[in-house]
Design an enzyme around this catalytic site. Structure first.
Site, mmCIF file in Angstrom:
data_model
loop_
_atom_site.group_PDB
_atom_site.id
_atom_site.type_symbol
_atom_site.label_atom_id
_atom_site.label_comp_id
_atom_site.label_asym_id
_atom_site.label_seq_id
_atom_site.Cartn_x
_atom_site.Cartn_y
_atom_site.Cartn_z
ATOM 1 N N HIS B 12 0.809 -1.225 0.000
ATOM 2 C CA HIS B 12 0.000 0.000 0.000
ATOM 3 C C HIS B 12 0.847 1.282 0.000
ATOM 4 C CE1 HIS B 12 -0.299 -0.570 4.670
ATOM 5 N NE2 HIS B 12 0.768 0.125 4.372
ATOM 6 N N HIS B 193 10.616 -3.841 3.243
ATOM 7 C CA HIS B 193 11.031 -2.444 3.127
ATOM 8 C C HIS B 193 11.442 -1.892 4.477
ATOM 9 C CE1 HIS B 193 6.767 -1.877 4.259
ATOM 10 N NE2 HIS B 193 6.865 -0.566 4.286
#
Lengths: 135, 281
Positions: B12, B193
């Site tokens: 997202h 990430h």
């Protein structure tokens, strides 16, 4: 100086501040200052006189200095959380990617190219023992 | 009765929303991301869900450090897209389904999952970017949305195992609802990430692809990954992947994988996407 952190296993991960209960307490006012920048009216007041705006928040002198001089990694060491400090970044017109380049000591172009090439490898970046010889 | 027909997993990343909103989705850098969702958009338009339960995390938008709920279920009529410091995204207001949401809250709390009930909440990119990826830029979102907001910012987030079991309880709740609705669950966030500090830009494609494999065929194995391993191997923000396990828990253990996509990078992040379908009811 920031308080030494309890010896949790995740403290071995290099270049990473896990935002746990201890950092929550240390960074509460720093982060809540950043949160206040979600409102445009506050952003304008902050830009007009940064030190005066910061007077509303009982931050430590080191946190204050880190904010005023935009030391992005230092803010994290002093209890800042990236999802909050990024709101200060947004106030300065900086995206998450812009901030990441600054925090890794890269130019924007170098960071962009590193990501396009697949990002920072896990190899050599899992444990502080692997970062000992970094300059 | 309501049916839980499928699960959609997706990253997202906020920059994906910005690229779309600023008309950059055709640029080669972003085209590589959006192209991975073209078939998925068609699939979603075809199956026409009535309601999407959207598992995501708030990024210091609706919740600050003042109140940090581990699981917060949106029971409101509607959710306004938030100003995250750049102005609000130009996307439609998100319409809720308070009746089904209230039923889910009642069912899962009695099943011993102590959710926080939220009746007023703005929603940030964590919720709206997955909608944009799967629906494009419509004037209205084509289904109602029940937000399930998970804390993954304040350590510790809930364990993968807890998430997986909550997903099972949500499915039970949906299937005991007396209206004839078609429900899809989204699990969002990830993949590997790290946004913070000198290790920012961390990506571990091997970890991500192993995760996708197991998500498809052996999700129970993923419920055993400790938080330390997520942070070390997938980056400090990669721990968001526990949210995918809520969606996965709401699906058959042998749900059918019909779509997979993986790409590096979108801004600082590895983008992962999978669609899994339950056996027809």
């Amino acid at each position: 100086m920031s308080t030494p952190h309890r010896p949790e296993p995740y403290e071995d991960i290099p270049g990473t501040q896990v935002f746990d209960a201890q950092r929550l307490r240390e960074g509460y006012h720093l982060n809540m200052f950043c949160m206040s920048l979600m409102k445009d009216a506050n952003r304008q007041v902050f830009r007009a006189d940064e030190p005066k705006y910061l007077d509303q928040f009982p931050m430590t002198a080191e946190q204050r200095e880190a904010v005023l001089t935009r030391q992005w990694n230092r803010m994290l060491e002093l209890g800042g959380n990236i999802y909050y400090t990024s709101k200060l970044g947004a106030t300065d017109g900086l995206s998450f990617q812009n901030l990441a380049a600054l925090m890794t000591g890269s130019t924007q172009e170098q960071y962009l190219q590193m990501m396009i090439a697949g990002g920072r490898s896990p190899n050599g970046n899992r444990s502080k023992s692997e970062w000992k010889n970094r300059g | 009765m309501a049916k839980l027909i499928a699960g959609v997993m997706t990253s997202h990343v906020p920059a994906i929303g910005a690229a779309l909103d600023n008309g950059k989705s055709g640029e080669p850098y972003w085209q590589k991301v959006f192209s991975g969702y073209e078939e998925s958009k068609n699939w979603l338009a075809e199956i026409k869900p009535d309601v999407v339960i959207l598992v995501y995390n708030d990024h210091a938008t609706a919740f600050s450090l003042e109140i940090i709920p581990t699981f917060a279920l949106g029971c409101a009529d509607e959710y306004i897209p938030a100003d995250e410091g750049w102005g609000a995204r130009p996307v439609p207001v998100v319409k809720g389904d308070p009746d089904l949401a209230g039923h889910i809250a009642q069912s899962v709390i009695l099943d011993e999952f102590d959710l926080t009930i939220v009746n007023k909440m703005e929603v940030d990119h964590g919720l709206t970017v997955p909608l944009s990826l799967m629906c494009g830029q419509p004037k209205e979102w084509p289904f109602k949305v029940i937000p399930l907001c998970v804390n993954v910012i304040q350590y510790p987030p809930p364990t993968g195992n807890r998430c997986y079991n909550l997903g099972k309880a949500i499915r039970k709740a949906v299937e005991s609802y007396d209206k004839d609705l078609r429900v899809v669950i989204f699990g969002t966030g990830g993949m590997s990430h790290q946004l913070q500090g000198p290790r920012a830009g961390f990506i571990n494609s091997e970890f991500d692809n192993r995760f996708l494999d197991k998500l498809s065929t052996d999700p129970v194995a993923l419920t055993k990954i400790p938080h330390l391993e997520y942070i070390r191997e997938a980056g400090s923000e990669g721990i968001e992947m526990v949210m995918w396990l809520i969606a996965r828990g709401a699906l058959d253990e042998d749900a059918k994988e019909i779509r997979r996509f993986y790409h590096v990078p979108a801004s600082n992040t590895a983008v992962g996407h999978m669609i899994l379908e339950n056996a027809p009811y």
